[in-house]
Structure formats: structure tokens, C-alpha cells
Design an enzyme around this catalytic site. Structure first.
Site, PDB file in Angstrom:
ATOM      1  N   HIS A  43       0.845  -1.197   0.000  1.00 12.02           N
ATOM      2  CA  HIS A  43       0.000   0.000   0.000  1.00 12.02           C
ATOM      3  C   HIS A  43       0.878   1.243   0.000  1.00 12.02           C
ATOM      4  CE1 HIS A  43      -3.717   2.230   0.626  1.00 12.02           C
ATOM      5  NE2 HIS A  43      -3.102   2.962   1.547  1.00 12.02           N
TER       6      HIS A  43
ATOM      7  N   ARG B 113      -3.813  15.361   7.034  1.00  5.30           N
ATOM      8  CA  ARG B 113      -4.410  15.238   5.707  1.00  5.30           C
ATOM      9  C   ARG B 113      -4.460  16.593   5.005  1.00  5.30           C
ATOM     10  NH1 ARG B 113     -10.531  13.367   4.239  1.00  5.30           N
ATOM     11  NH2 ARG B 113     -10.890  15.487   4.953  1.00  5.30           N
TER      12      ARG B 113
ATOM     13  N   HIS C  41       1.105   5.568  -1.366  1.00  9.75           N
ATOM     14  CA  HIS C  41       0.728   6.788  -2.077  1.00  9.75           C
ATOM     15  C   HIS C  41       2.066   7.495  -2.310  1.00  9.75           C
ATOM     16  CE1 HIS C  41      -3.423   6.170  -0.572  1.00  9.75           C
ATOM     17  NE2 HIS C  41      -2.845   5.909   0.580  1.00  9.75           N
TER      18      HIS C  41
ATOM     19  N   HIS D 101      -5.139  -1.107   6.510  1.00 10.55           N
ATOM     20  CA  HIS D 101      -5.131  -0.640   7.901  1.00 10.55           C
ATOM     21  C   HIS D 101      -5.892  -1.616   8.810  1.00 10.55           C
ATOM     22  CE1 HIS D 101      -3.183   3.025   6.727  1.00 10.55           C
ATOM     23  NE2 HIS D 101      -4.190   3.376   5.941  1.00 10.55           N
TER      24      HIS D 101
ATOM     25  N   ASP E 160       2.582   3.129   2.752  1.00  7.69           N
ATOM     26  CA  ASP E 160       1.474   4.082   2.797  1.00  7.69           C
ATOM     27  C   ASP E 160       1.915   5.542   2.654  1.00  7.69           C
ATOM     28  OD1 ASP E 160      -1.000   5.221   3.096  1.00  7.69           O
ATOM     29  OD2 ASP E 160      -1.290   4.661   5.182  1.00  7.69           O
TER      30      ASP E 160
ATOM     31  N   ARG F 119     -16.312   6.077   3.385  1.00  3.27           N
ATOM     32  CA  ARG F 119     -16.609   7.519   3.398  1.00  3.27           C
ATOM     33  C   ARG F 119     -16.742   8.067   1.985  1.00  3.27           C
ATOM     34  NH1 ARG F 119     -12.451  10.330   4.747  1.00  3.27           N
ATOM     35  NH2 ARG F 119     -10.902   8.708   5.092  1.00  3.27           N
TER      36      ARG F 119
END
Ligand SMILES: [Zn+2]
Length: 450
Positions: A65, A88, A67, A273, A324, A212
Site C-alpha cells: 500500500h 491530511r 501513495h 489498515h 502508505d 466515506r
């Protein structure tokens, strides 16, 4: 660096992990056309012309995973208090400045760092699809293509997990900074994702950002499409207590229950997660054959919490790890945190031994990315060889009866000195053979802050 088709190259490894509880001495690995053609143990000295690997050689590591662009916020934002949600905001600021060219440069440098750490495949959870305000680029897949090209240039295989991201929350429209993530509808997402080109180092995968970002019916559509194309399907699941609260308020169910009811769970599914799960969630994941990708160095960085790794494994859930947010790119640090965090949470040692962790990092990690033929030193497998040297101050004098344990619990990315991916020697003596990774990181990070 690549060899002629059909030609066999022999590697002689002082020690290698070929499965089982510990490393074996004197292992010869023959490679032809990017695959392992033969493995021989008990070979006491290097045959003539063999490439010699001193230290412990392991199969390739999988980064389940990632980004890539989050690399630009490493080390920032530690002065102030905050949470995942404040972090974030700063990550969104970096995202805002990226276009395909900048993303390409930043991702190439980041993937180069991963190769230096022994990662041979990466699962890129890609949601930064469009231009400012959500306006598509002339080539609607320009951002994903930038990632695929970056991976090719860094020499790492990539599973591009194309993310469906349609909402800002269970009861919210997208924020302005999130418009770039959305294709407007599942049909829009399918239309764009279907146009992806293929390449030898690329596997396609599908992803739901989280409960979400997609409604239960949208998740059903994504899962159906992914299933009909036999793609790996990933989703962020219960990373934050607030995500569980929103899910319970909106749907009366936990995120895992929503995913189950939407048909997403199954052997092709990976929950990323899985930090805040109920006992029922753990049973649902286990009985469906799903996997979980833990990201411990990110979860600690973001104050997410400690996931129930031992209970998941006990329920039959296969585990992988991912870097991540790139707070750390160190495969060995990532995977040992699965056991070390469990110790902190439970007050007990030994839920996962070195063999369990090695399997998580290699074969099980590759399986969640759809590379079922990677992550083993075995005949027919992809020729990925990662060598950990025992010559640094960290590892000098390592007990030769416990080298796997010493590597998994004591080594760092800096001890990875040689990396071969699909039969290509990409890292030699600690240096990437085609990229100046530190320089590329320096230049691309400076650019991302400008
Ligand atoms: Zn993530």
C-alpha cells in the site's frame, strides 16, 4: 544490466532463506529469462562465473500500500499537535501542486527509494486522477500513466490500484481539494479505468477509497466490475474511529459489514489498515478469505492506533505490509512493527516469528497485489533477490544460526546492498544502477514545495 534471452545466470548466496525457520548456507540460484530456473542448497563455494551475494538473500519484498506523492510531507508537521485529519490537510496541499510531470518525477524518486529498500513490487493506491477542479487531462489517465512510467524507470513492478472516490464523507459532497479524485460516478470511473494500457511490469487493480468516499451501492458496482475482471480489490478500512462512527451513523453497520453486504469481501479483497475492528469484523474478514495490509509506520506516525494483527492472523487472515504515507520507506522496519506493536498492545512477545514476518513481506505481500508468482526463492518464481549484508555496525557479528531473525529484527533498509528484480540487478553495493535516487529526491521534493 539485463542478460540475453535464454541465457542462464547463476547467483551464489552465502546464505538464503528458501522457506523454513532459518537461513540455509550456500545456495545457488539459477536465473533465466527473469525467472528462477533452479535452486540448489548446500553448495559450499561459488561456481565459476556465478554472481556472489555475501550476507542473507531473501525473496523480493512487496509494498502492499503506497501513495507515492506523500513522500513530499515526510518529516513535516511534527511541531504542532494534531491528528490524521490535520496531517491530511498538509498532504492535500502537496497534491494540489502536482501535475503529471511533477508526479512522474516525485514518484520515480520515491520508487527508487523503495527499490533501494528491497521492495520489488508496489501497490500504488492511486486517486489523484484529474486536473484542478476535477477537470480531466486531455489524456484522462495521464496521472496513472505517470506512475506506471515512474515505476518502469525505477525498475519496480507496480499494481496500479485505481481508486473510485466520489464523496467527501458519508453525508458530504467532495471538498474543493478532493474534486481531482472523482470521476463523478462509478460508470465514469469504469470508463476511465477501462482505458488503461498494459505493460509487463504492470498489473491493474481496483480500489474503493473507503466507505466515506463511496456509498454501499457504489461499492457494489465497483466490486462487481473488479470481480468480473478478476482484479485485486483494495479499500481503506477502519483506519480511524471517526470512520467507524460515520459508517454506523449513516448505514447502521461497521465499514467491514458495509463491504461484506456490498459483495466486496473475498479472496481478492484486501482491507488496508483494519485498525479499529470489532470481533465480528475480524470473523468476516477471516471467513471470506480476505487479506489485510497493515501500515504500521504510518499508523504510528498519524496516531491511528495499533491494529489487531494477531487476532486477524488467528482468524486466518493473510497479512501484508505497506509504506502508505512514506513516513518511512524501510521494509524491514515496517514488517517487524507488526510483531513489535503487538507486543506493546498485548504485553506479550512472539505472536509472529521471523518466518511469519518474512512470509508477510514476500509471498503474502505479493499475493495481495496479484503477483502470485513472486516472493519465493523457488523454481518458476520471478527472479527477485534481495540481499541483506551483515557488515554494518548494526549487524556485524550476527549469530549464523539466527540470521533470518537478526535480519528481520535488527536490519534496516541501509543494510540492503543488492536487489535483483525479474532477473535485473538493479541495486549493486547499495547503489541504484540507473537512478541517482538521493539527487532525484532532492530535486523533486524541492519542486513539490515550490
Ligand atoms: Zn492509504
Amino acid at each position: 544490466m539485463s542478460d540475453e534471452p535464454g541465457e542462464t545466470t547463476s547467483y551464489w548466496c552465502e546464505w538464503a532463506w528458501v522457506g523454513g525457520p532459518e537461513a540455509a548456507p550456500g545456495v545457488q540460484v539459477d536465473v533465466a529469462d527473469g525467472r528462477i530456473s533452479r535452486v540448489r542448497t548446500g553448495v559450499s563455494s561459488a561456481p565459476p562465473a556465478a554472481r556472489v551475494r555475501f550476507g542473507l538473500t531473501l525473496p523480493g519484498f512487496a509494498n502492499g500500500h503506497s501513495h507515492a506523492f506523500h513522500r513530499a510531507v515526510r518529516g513535516l508537521g511534527h511541531q504542532a499537535s494534531g491528528s490524521f485529519w490535520t496531517w491530511r490537510d498538509s498532504m492535500y496541499e502537496v497534491a494540489d501542486a502536482l501535475d503529471p510531470d511533477r508526479l512522474h518525477r516525485l514518484a520515480r524518486a520515491t520508487f527508487g527509494e523503495m527499490v533501494l529498500a528491497g521492495y520489488t513490487s508496489v501497490g500504488e493506491f492511486h486517486y489523484l486522477h484529474h486536473g484542478h477542479g476535477g477537470v480531466p487531462y486531455a489524456d484522462a489517465n495521464a496521472m496513472g500513466d505517470a506512475l506506471v512510467a515512474a515505476a518502469a524507470e525505477a525498475g519496480i513492478r507496480i499494481t496500479l490500484l485505481d481508486v473510485c472516490y466520489l464523496r467527501g464523507g458519508t453525508d458530504r459532497e467532495l471538498e474543493t481539494s478532493q474534486r481531482r479524485f472523482s470521476d463523478g460516478s462509478v460508470d465514469g470511473w469504469i470508463a476511465r479505468a477501462s482505458e488503461r494500457r498494459t505493460a509487463d511490469h504492470l498489473r491493474l487493480g481496483a480500489a474503493v477509497h473507503s466507505v466515506r468516499a463511496c456509498s454501499p451501492s457504489e461499492i457494489s458496482e465497483v466490486a462487481r466490475w473488479a470481480g468480473s475482471h478478476e482484479l485485486p480489490l483494495h479499500a481503506h478500512v477502519s483506519e480511524q474511529p471517526a470512520e467507524n462512527e460515520q459508517s454506523l451513523a449513516a448505514f447502521g453497520r461497521t465499514p467491514t459489514q458495509v463491504l461484506r453486504d456490498s459483495g466486496a469481501l473475498g479472496p481478492h479483497f484486501t482491507a488496508v489498515h483494519a485498525t479499529h475492528l470489532t470481533a465480528d469484523d475480524i470473523d468476516l474478514l477471516g471467513s471470506s478469505g480476505a487479506a489485510v495490509c497493515l501500515c504500521p509506520t504510518t499508523e504510528r506516525d498519524l496516531a491511528d492506533g495499533i491494529g489487531p494483527a494477531a487476532r486477524l492472523a488467528g482468524a486466518g487472515v493473510s497479512l501484508a505490509v505497506g509504506s502508505d504515507s512514506q513516513a518511512v520507506i524501510d521494509a524491514l522496519e515496517e514488517v517487524r512493527a507488526v510483531e513489535l506493536d503487538e507486543r506493546l498492545a498485548s504485553g506479550r512477545r512472539g505472536a509472529f516469528n521471523a518466518t511469519d514476518l518474512a512470509r508477510t513481506l514476500t509471498a503474502d505481500g505479493h499475493a495481495v497485489l496479484g503477483w502470485h508468482d513472486a516472493g519465493r526463492l523457488a523454481e518458476g518464481a520471478r527472479a527477485d533477490l534481495v540481499t541483506v549484508s551483515f557488515e554494518s555496525v548494526r549487524l556485524a557479528g550476527a549469530h549464523t544460526g539466527h540470521l533470518l531473525e537478526v535480519a528481520l529484527f535488527g536490519a534496516t533498509a541501509a543494510d540492503v546492498t543488492e536487489v535483483t528484480i525479474d532477473g535485473v540487478d538493479l541495486v549493486v553495493d547499495g547503489r541504484h544502477q540507473s537512478l541517482d535516487v538521493p539527487r532525484e529526491l532532492a530535486e523533486s521534493l524541492r519542486e513539490s514545495w515550490s
